[in-house]
Motif scaffolding. Structure first.
Motif, PDB file in Angstrom:
ATOM      1  N   ASN A 136     -37.936  -7.014  32.321  1.00 15.18           N
ATOM      2  CA  ASN A 136     -38.396  -6.379  31.040  1.00 15.18           C
ATOM      3  C   ASN A 136     -37.941  -6.789  30.008  1.00 15.18           C
ATOM      4  OD1 ASN A 136     -36.361  -4.605  31.072  1.00 15.18           O
ATOM      5  ND2 ASN A 136     -37.736  -2.839  31.137  1.00 15.18           N
ATOM      6  N   ALA A 137     -37.982  -5.997  28.784  1.00 17.61           N
ATOM      7  CA  ALA A 137     -37.226  -6.159  27.633  1.00 17.61           C
ATOM      8  C   ALA A 137     -35.696  -5.894  27.490  1.00 17.61           C
ATOM      9  CB  ALA A 137     -38.251  -5.380  26.446  1.00 17.61           C
TER      10      ALA A 137
ATOM     11  N   PHE B  88     -42.355  -7.358  33.147  1.00 13.52           N
ATOM     12  CA  PHE B  88     -42.890  -6.348  32.560  1.00 13.52           C
ATOM     13  C   PHE B  88     -42.845  -6.197  31.292  1.00 13.52           C
ATOM     14  CE2 PHE B  88     -43.012  -1.467  32.701  1.00 13.52           C
ATOM     15  CZ  PHE B  88     -44.237  -1.577  33.097  1.00 13.52           C
ATOM     16  N   SER B  89     -43.352  -7.345  30.497  1.00 11.59           N
ATOM     17  CA  SER B  89     -43.250  -7.246  28.987  1.00 11.59           C
ATOM     18  C   SER B  89     -43.992  -8.363  28.470  1.00 11.59           C
ATOM     19  CB  SER B  89     -41.731  -7.072  28.466  1.00 11.59           C
ATOM     20  OG  SER B  89     -41.222  -8.633  28.862  1.00 11.59           O
ATOM     21  N   VAL B  90     -44.337  -8.493  27.201  1.00 14.59           N
ATOM     22  CA  VAL B  90     -45.194  -9.495  26.720  1.00 14.59           C
ATOM     23  C   VAL B  90     -43.773 -10.470  26.145  1.00 14.59           C
ATOM     24  CG1 VAL B  90     -45.505  -8.587  24.172  1.00 14.59           C
ATOM     25  CG2 VAL B  90     -46.648 -10.361  25.088  1.00 14.59           C
ATOM     26  N   GLY B  91     -42.828  -9.811  25.560  1.00 16.23           N
ATOM     27  CA  GLY B  91     -41.681 -10.351  25.271  1.00 16.23           C
ATOM     28  C   GLY B  91     -40.664 -11.215  26.146  1.00 16.23           C
TER      29      GLY B  91
ATOM     30  N   LEU C 159     -51.142  -4.705  26.080  1.00 18.04           N
ATOM     31  CA  LEU C 159     -50.374  -3.754  25.385  1.00 18.04           C
ATOM     32  C   LEU C 159     -50.636  -3.824  23.991  1.00 18.04           C
ATOM     33  CD1 LEU C 159     -48.172  -6.138  24.526  1.00 18.04           C
ATOM     34  CD2 LEU C 159     -46.714  -5.323  26.336  1.00 18.04           C
TER      35      LEU C 159
ATOM     36  N   ARG D 113     -38.334  -6.747  18.206  1.00 20.68           N
ATOM     37  CA  ARG D 113     -37.273  -6.414  18.716  1.00 20.68           C
ATOM     38  C   ARG D 113     -35.952  -6.033  17.831  1.00 20.68           C
ATOM     39  NH1 ARG D 113     -39.454  -6.199  22.899  1.00 20.68           N
ATOM     40  NH2 ARG D 113     -39.496  -7.748  24.624  1.00 20.68           N
TER      41      ARG D 113
ATOM     42  N   HIS E 145     -38.066   2.851  21.609  1.00 18.89           N
ATOM     43  CA  HIS E 145     -38.901   1.571  22.288  1.00 18.89           C
ATOM     44  C   HIS E 145     -39.937   1.790  23.106  1.00 18.89           C
ATOM     45  CE1 HIS E 145     -38.040  -2.893  23.732  1.00 18.89           C
ATOM     46  NE2 HIS E 145     -39.312  -2.675  23.689  1.00 18.89           N
TER      47      HIS E 145
ATOM     48  N   SER F 109     -45.369   0.033  23.819  1.00 21.07           N
ATOM     49  CA  SER F 109     -46.359  -0.101  24.868  1.00 21.07           C
ATOM     50  C   SER F 109     -46.450   1.060  25.815  1.00 21.07           C
ATOM     51  CB  SER F 109     -46.079  -1.503  25.762  1.00 21.07           C
ATOM     52  OG  SER F 109     -44.826  -1.077  26.321  1.00 21.07           O
TER      53      SER F 109
HETATM   54  C1  8YV Z   1     -41.676  -3.049  27.293  1.00 27.38           C
HETATM   55  C2  8YV Z   1     -41.726  -4.958  25.493  1.00 27.38           C
HETATM   56  O1  8YV Z   1     -40.862  -1.983  26.598  1.00 27.38           O
HETATM   57  O2  8YV Z   1     -43.746  -5.985  26.169  1.00 27.38           O
HETATM   58  C3  8YV Z   1     -42.530  -6.249  25.508  1.00 27.38           C
HETATM   59  O3  8YV Z   1     -42.100  -6.995  24.965  1.00 27.38           O
HETATM   60  O4  8YV Z   1     -40.740  -4.525  24.765  1.00 27.38           O
HETATM   61  C4  8YV Z   1     -42.293  -3.572  26.155  1.00 27.38           C
HETATM   62  O5  8YV Z   1     -43.465  -3.351  26.426  1.00 27.38           O
HETATM   63  C5  8YV Z   1     -40.644  -3.078  28.448  1.00 27.38           C
HETATM   64  O6  8YV Z   1     -40.314  -4.417  28.545  1.00 27.38           O
HETATM   65  C6  8YV Z   1     -41.021  -1.958  29.368  1.00 27.38           C
HETATM   66  O7  8YV Z   1     -39.974  -1.992  30.131  1.00 27.38           O
END
Ligand code: 8YV
Length: 309
Positions: free
Chosen positions: A48-49, A70-73, A96, A228, A275, A278
């Motif tokens: 994830n992030a 589990f993130s877009v980043g 998200l 970020r 943070h 989402s």
């Molecule tokens: C999440 C995020 O906080 O999507 C992203 O890039 O930063 C977030 O959606 C994170 O990965 C959830 O655990």
């Protein structure tokens, strides 16, 4: 086997456990020992992030086939290394976008209309004694957006409804939008009252908010960061806020989160969230299903739902 890089979502964890042999990296304090023991079992990493798959982890997992974030980043994943090794990568785009854009607007309103300070004022009983300060109008303020991807556009659309003139900075001008383009962040910051960071974190965008940009935004300007933490040079931001060289800030992300510079806790021109862009039940559930769907597609040799690599 699937390796979850850090705790992120209980529903996702439970569903992964039903489908795979799940290893939770945080259950193993001795990472080297864990990798020695399980290196040939792990075919997928869920990140994830906070934690993903850096070059070192990838090198340590010879059977790794896919990193599903589990993130877009994607800033916690070594994409070049994944490409080189033929490791697939997926993220959670689109689902998200609205929540993150909603939070950006929420932070603007919270900073300008002093919502958190007002709430504290009522709760503490000061209202009865008091003299409440006037706040700042949002409608019609000029909004500058760094990064006009899915999230940047969703923020722009919302800000338009508040009659805000919109301008933006991206590396290349967009041909399909009517917003004002500035070819540098300095020019953008000089020409807007609210500056929003909504771009991915890369080597080029690290500390994109530096001393010069903060000075250009100025004592009436407000910085919003839903991107970020490392987009902002906190060593410059914090004194600027303390000294009033910058008007205010709404921050959902921090350079060294969950560590937040203590001085910020005493400032009323700042709104801080942990943070949670989402972080709604609805969106996190859809994000989890997307991670599961991508893994399932991969292991059934079907097309990935949201491939990046
Ligand atoms: C999440 C995020 O906080 O999507 C992203 O890039 O930063 C977030 O959606 C994170 O990965 C959830 O655990």
């Amino acid at each position: 086997g699937v390796l979850m890089a850090c705790p992120m979502n209980t529903y996702l964890e439970q569903e992964l456990e039903k489908r795979f042999l799940l290893f939770k990296f945080w259950d193993f304090p001795d990472k080297a020992l864990f990798l020695d023991t399980h290196r040939s079992t792990i075919r997928a990493v869920v990140g994830n992030a906070t934690a993903g798959a850096d070059a070192e982890l990838i090198e340590n997992l010879p059977k790794l086939e896919i990193v599903s974030s589990f993130s877009v980043g994607l800033d916690k994943i070594d994409l070049a290394k994944c490409r080189e090794k033929g490791i697939r990568v997926t993220n959670t785009p689109d689902v998200l976008t609205e929540d993150v854009a909603d939070l950006a607007i929420g932070l603007i309103l919270a900073v300008l209309r002093r919502l958190c300070e007002s709430d504290r004022y009522v709760r503490s009983g000061k209202w009865k004694k008091g003299d409440y300060k006037l706040t700042t109008k949002f409608t019609g303020k000029s909004v500058g957006i760094i990064g006009l991807g899915r999230i940047g556009l969703a923020i722009a659309k919302r800000a338009e409804a508040f009659s805000c003139p919109i301008s933006y900075y991206t590396r290349t001008k967009k041909s399909d939008v009517n917003y004002t383009y500035y070819p540098s962040v300095i020019e953008l910051a000089s020409n807007c009252q609210i500056l929003i960071v909504a771009c991915p974190l890369t080597e080029q965008t690290r500390h994109i908010i530096n001393r010069e940009v903060i000075d250009a935004l100025g004592p009436k300007g407000v910085l919003i960061n839903i991107g970020r933490g490392p987009h902002v040079d906190e060593h410059e931001l914090v004194p600027a806020l303390v000294e009033g060289r910058l008007g205010g800030a709404g921050l959902d992300v921090f350079e060294n989160e969950p560590e937040v510079p203590q001085v910020l806790f005493g400032l009323e021109n700042v709104v801080l969230t942990p943070h949670v862009g989402s972080g709604t039940v609805e969106t996190r559930t859809v994000m989890a299903d997307l991670v599961l769907g991508n893994l399932e597609a991969h292991f059934l040799s079907k097309p990935l739902l949201t491939p990046v690599v």
